[in-house]
Enzyme design. Sequence first.
Site, mmCIF file in Angstrom:
data_model
loop_
_atom_site.group_PDB
_atom_site.id
_atom_site.type_symbol
_atom_site.label_atom_id
_atom_site.label_comp_id
_atom_site.label_asym_id
_atom_site.label_seq_id
_atom_site.Cartn_x
_atom_site.Cartn_y
_atom_site.Cartn_z
ATOM 1 N N CYS A 165 -48.365 0.557 43.001
ATOM 2 C CA CYS A 165 -48.388 1.789 43.796
ATOM 3 C C CYS A 165 -49.102 2.939 43.096
ATOM 4 O O CYS A 165 -49.316 3.995 43.693
ATOM 5 C CB CYS A 165 -46.958 2.182 44.169
ATOM 6 S SG CYS A 165 -46.082 0.830 44.979
ATOM 7 N N HIS A 305 -43.565 11.037 43.536
ATOM 8 C CA HIS A 305 -43.625 9.650 44.000
ATOM 9 C C HIS A 305 -42.574 9.467 45.091
ATOM 10 O O HIS A 305 -42.857 8.852 46.116
ATOM 11 C CB HIS A 305 -43.379 8.709 42.831
ATOM 12 C CG HIS A 305 -43.542 7.267 43.159
ATOM 13 N ND1 HIS A 305 -44.701 6.754 43.696
ATOM 14 C CD2 HIS A 305 -42.686 6.218 43.050
ATOM 15 C CE1 HIS A 305 -44.558 5.453 43.882
ATOM 16 N NE2 HIS A 305 -43.347 5.101 43.506
ATOM 17 N N GLU A 316 -37.068 10.433 38.654
ATOM 18 C CA GLU A 316 -38.243 11.306 38.674
ATOM 19 C C GLU A 316 -37.854 12.772 38.555
ATOM 20 O O GLU A 316 -38.492 13.547 37.833
ATOM 21 C CB GLU A 316 -39.050 11.079 39.955
ATOM 22 C CG GLU A 316 -40.342 11.877 39.996
ATOM 23 C CD GLU A 316 -41.230 11.530 41.171
ATOM 24 O OE1 GLU A 316 -42.380 12.023 41.202
ATOM 25 O OE2 GLU A 316 -40.789 10.774 42.064
ATOM 26 N N LYS A 337 -43.879 11.039 51.438
ATOM 27 C CA LYS A 337 -43.476 9.696 51.876
ATOM 28 C C LYS A 337 -42.346 9.757 52.895
ATOM 29 O O LYS A 337 -42.106 8.774 53.606
ATOM 30 C CB LYS A 337 -43.050 8.852 50.684
ATOM 31 C CG LYS A 337 -44.185 8.378 49.799
ATOM 32 C CD LYS A 337 -43.678 7.419 48.731
ATOM 33 C CE LYS A 337 -44.802 6.935 47.833
ATOM 34 N NZ LYS A 337 -45.228 7.971 46.873
ATOM 35 N N HIS A 342 -44.297 4.539 52.477
ATOM 36 C CA HIS A 342 -44.923 4.244 51.192
ATOM 37 C C HIS A 342 -46.139 3.346 51.408
ATOM 38 O O HIS A 342 -45.996 2.188 51.782
ATOM 39 C CB HIS A 342 -43.909 3.575 50.282
ATOM 40 C CG HIS A 342 -44.348 3.448 48.859
ATOM 41 N ND1 HIS A 342 -45.594 3.851 48.420
ATOM 42 C CD2 HIS A 342 -43.704 2.955 47.761
ATOM 43 C CE1 HIS A 342 -45.692 3.625 47.135
ATOM 44 N NE2 HIS A 342 -44.561 3.069 46.706
ATOM 45 N N PHE A 403 -44.656 -0.851 40.461
ATOM 46 C CA PHE A 403 -43.962 -1.992 39.859
ATOM 47 C C PHE A 403 -44.728 -2.444 38.622
ATOM 48 O O PHE A 403 -45.962 -2.491 38.620
ATOM 49 C CB PHE A 403 -43.869 -3.152 40.845
ATOM 50 C CG PHE A 403 -42.869 -2.947 41.961
ATOM 51 C CD1 PHE A 403 -41.928 -1.934 41.928
ATOM 52 C CD2 PHE A 403 -42.875 -3.797 43.055
ATOM 53 C CE1 PHE A 403 -41.014 -1.762 42.950
ATOM 54 C CE2 PHE A 403 -41.965 -3.644 44.094
ATOM 55 C CZ PHE A 403 -41.029 -2.619 44.039
#
Length: 417
Positions: A165, A305, A316, A337, A342, A403
């Site tokens: 991502c 994010h 975060e 998002k 996403h 990831f």
Amino acid sequence: MELKRVVVTGLGALTPIGNTVDAYWNSLVNGVSGAAPITHFDATKFKTQFACEIKNFNPTDFFDRKEARKMDKFTQYAMVASDEAILDSGLDLETLNKERVGVIWGAGIGGLETFQNEVLNFGSGDGTPRFNPFFIPKMIADIAPGNISIKYGFMGPNYTTVSACASSANAMFDALNYIRLGHCDVIVTGGSEAAVTMAGMGGFNAMHALSTRNDSPETASRPFDATRDGFVLGEGAGAIVLEEYEYAKARGAKIYAELIGGGLSSDAYHMTAPHPEGRGVIVVMKNCLENSGLKPEDVDAINTHGTSTPLGDVAELKAIKEVFGEHAKNININSTKSMTGHLLGAAGAIEAISSILSIKHGIVPPTINHTTVDENIDPSLNLTLNKAQKRDVKVVMSNTFGFGGHNACVVFKKLDA
């Protein structure tokens, strides 16, 4: 050597909440959700039956039928977004030195639907290998920038960054550095993804990564909310034209903002889970500030994010507090998002476009769908909840994490007079 300055001169977007930059921005500031029941395939047996799909997209509106069949959706999306960005930039394609124009693109997965369908077709046969000759060229993640460069004749660096991502933020940072170092005058960068497929939904469901709020898809993506239960899968593309500042100025280009730096890091912790204290996120934001020549108090807004996962959102925000200290409460923090879902490898690109437009318009889009306070989140943070906020945005940071522990961060600044 003195590094060259890099500016944004063109934008293109194909998103679940708008198929052009203007439509995308209008939906962002009005808090529109792109989540709805899946139409790409029959999802009735899937644990999650909704996603943030592109709406009203017909490939033959942009390509002839034969050409469209040679491209996976992620490449089609990339071509459409890059066309808008190049047109928006006003580049003169006749006089452009195309040896100094590159395409650096991000994709976390690439042609997943193509791979899925070819394997299913093979599995339903008699075992004789009968594959489409375009199977491999449609599937490979690097084919999107390849097609863009072929269409326009751009002969500079051409490749795809793959860091889950974080892919398109990685691409933007690479593009920044190529121009900074004087290797290119112009780079088309961004990312695309088209993973709303049986394989994509089934795979993420198996990981327990997706929201299962099937009774209310439009409210399922709820970053920072105590009742969040996973992310909502999205698809689409974002494209950005970057130019060396003096080059852009000499041709009288419209300039949206300056890309002043970026950062990369690794969590070095777990395949899919973030470090609970956000250690890798702390490192990437510090790297980004140092690379940009900024102090923490220079930052006005952060597009996080913010995927709407129980672990990721808290980690975060802890990292933001660690890096920005007392100034953190003065920053407009948001997660777009909540509206787009996403977009995986394309997330960094479309969120960068939102960040750039915040500078242009003096508005920070909201984090929608927030109803319940999470006691693990500091209430002094301004998460721009449920309604856009007006603000003079001079500096905005955009975070993307993937990831594998990949972290990437870019910073845009209002162009100095």
